[in-house]
Design an enzyme around this catalytic site. Structure first.
Site, short mmCIF file in Angstrom:
data_model
loop_
_atom_site.label_atom_id
_atom_site.label_comp_id
_atom_site.label_asym_id
_atom_site.label_seq_id
_atom_site.Cartn_x
_atom_site.Cartn_y
_atom_site.Cartn_z
N LYS A 122 -2.66 5.68 -4.42
CA LYS A 122 -3.77 6.61 -4.17
C LYS A 122 -3.57 7.93 -4.89
O LYS A 122 -2.43 8.39 -5.07
CB LYS A 122 -3.90 6.87 -2.66
CG LYS A 122 -3.81 5.62 -1.81
CD LYS A 122 -4.03 5.88 -0.32
CE LYS A 122 -3.67 4.66 0.50
NZ LYS A 122 -2.24 4.56 0.83
N TYR A 131 3.08 9.74 -0.80
CA TYR A 131 4.15 9.19 0.06
C TYR A 131 5.54 9.39 -0.54
O TYR A 131 6.53 9.22 0.16
CB TYR A 131 3.94 7.69 0.35
CG TYR A 131 2.66 7.31 1.05
CD1 TYR A 131 1.83 8.28 1.61
CD2 TYR A 131 2.29 5.98 1.17
CE1 TYR A 131 0.64 7.93 2.25
CE2 TYR A 131 1.11 5.62 1.81
CZ TYR A 131 0.29 6.59 2.34
OH TYR A 131 -0.87 6.23 2.97
N ASP A 175 0.83 -1.20 0.00
CA ASP A 175 0.00 0.00 0.00
C ASP A 175 0.87 1.25 0.00
O ASP A 175 1.52 1.57 0.99
CB ASP A 175 -0.89 0.00 1.24
CG ASP A 175 -1.80 1.22 1.27
OD1 ASP A 175 -2.85 1.18 0.60
OD2 ASP A 175 -1.46 2.23 1.94
N ILE A 205 -3.03 -3.22 6.98
CA ILE A 205 -1.78 -2.91 6.26
C ILE A 205 -0.75 -2.30 7.22
O ILE A 205 -0.36 -1.14 7.10
CB ILE A 205 -2.05 -1.95 5.08
CG1 ILE A 205 -3.02 -0.82 5.49
CG2 ILE A 205 -2.59 -2.71 3.87
CD1 ILE A 205 -3.13 0.31 4.44
#
Ligand code: NAD
Length: 273
Positions: free
Chosen positions: A75, A50, A45, A228
């Protein structure tokens, strides 16, 4: 390790436990992912926000594993909401990951009112074009989900929300379960802070001969969530996937259920949009 899978609303299956890489720098993420792959993780994930999609992609490529054995989620960052922007953002994420298809693409945070329809239309196109095997959202409250469902198109496969024993999210979980939306728990370990020092959890850990982290992950899995957990420490990476060979009793589940204080560690989606 044998990680069970969960069927999404379109029949795609997703490992019930994956590896989160928030706050892992791009030049460190490959080492953590290699350790995770060795330990048996197959689901990862990340997010455009990030800043570690490139390192993630490099580590997955280096594994030599067939693409279909991996489950990759990323995402859409909030600044890229909207139809054209979301399509461009997907291109950029795939490019950084070195992939031509995601397993799951999530809208990271609820959009501003106008962007719901535009962003979700882009996600539906991404799905129709086969560039994501499933599409979903993150940090959506039931009100946000209702807005999306009212558009009458694709129901999100997943809603990834903050969820741990201090924030058990019983109302969103029930809503999502009613609508066939899988609940994915972020910060499932409460970010490794005070939650892991709860005396009740220590007592359960002692009784089961497990660590507190394992008790907390097992609790979330038994609720039916996808989890996660994140770690860069090899021993912990291995520990966190070692949760499929014991079971909490109904009484244990209730004892953890009593720890809920509705305490958020991350942002409140209601104050985002
Ligand atoms: P987490 O709850 O997974 O906790 C991680 C921290 O707990 C580690 O940094 C470490 O300090 C500690 N830890 C890990 N394993 C441990 C163990 N076995 N024993 C003791 N301590 C341990 O926190 P997280 O990283 O915030 O959440 C996990 C993942 O969820 C993220 O990496 C990211 O992929 C996702 N996430 C998504 C959102 C979102 O908005 N969608 C927000 C936050 C996190």
């Amino acid at each position: 390790r044998n990680v069970p899978t969960i069927a999404l609303n379109n029949g795609v299956t997703m490992p019930q436990l994956g590896f989160g890489v928030w706050q892992v720098p791009d030049d460190e993420v490959a080492a953590a992912i290699s350790t995770a792959l060795e330990a048996g993780y197959r689901s990862f994930d990340t997010a455009a926000a990030y800043g570690n999609e490139e390192g993630t992609g490099r580590a997955l490529a280096a594994s030599g594993l067939p693409r279909e054995e991996l489950f990759v989620t990323t995402k859409l960052r909030s600044s890229e909401q909207g139809y054209d922007a979301a399509l461009r953002a997907l291109d950029a994420s795939l490019d950084r990951l070195g992939l031509d298809q995601l397993d799951l693409y999530l809208v990271h945070w609820p959009p501003e009112a106008d962007a719901y329809e535009e962003t979700w239309r882009a996600f539906e196109k991404i799905y129709a074009d086969g560039r994501a095997r499933a599409i979903g959202v993150s940090n959506f409250q039931p009100t946000h989900l209702n807005r999306l469902i009212d558009l009458g198109g694709t129901v999100p496969a997943v809603n990834q929300i903050e969820l741990h024993p201090w924030l058990q999210q019983s109302v969103p979980r029930a809503f999502q379960s009613d609508h066939g939306i899988v609940t994915e728990a972020w910060s499932p370990l409460g970010q490794g802070g005070g939650l892991l020092k709860e005396p009740k959890l220590a007592e359960l850990a002692e009784r089961h001969g497990r660590t507190v982290a394992q008790i907390v992950l097992r609790w979330s899995l038994q609720l039916g969530n996808v989890v996660i957990p994140k770690s860069v420490t090899p021993a912990r990476i291995r520990e966190n996937i070692g949760v499929f060979d014991f079971e909490l009793s109904a009484e244990d589940m209730a004892a953890i259920g009593a720890l809920n204080t509705d305490t958020r560690l991350g942002a409140n989606p209601d104050s985002v949009n």
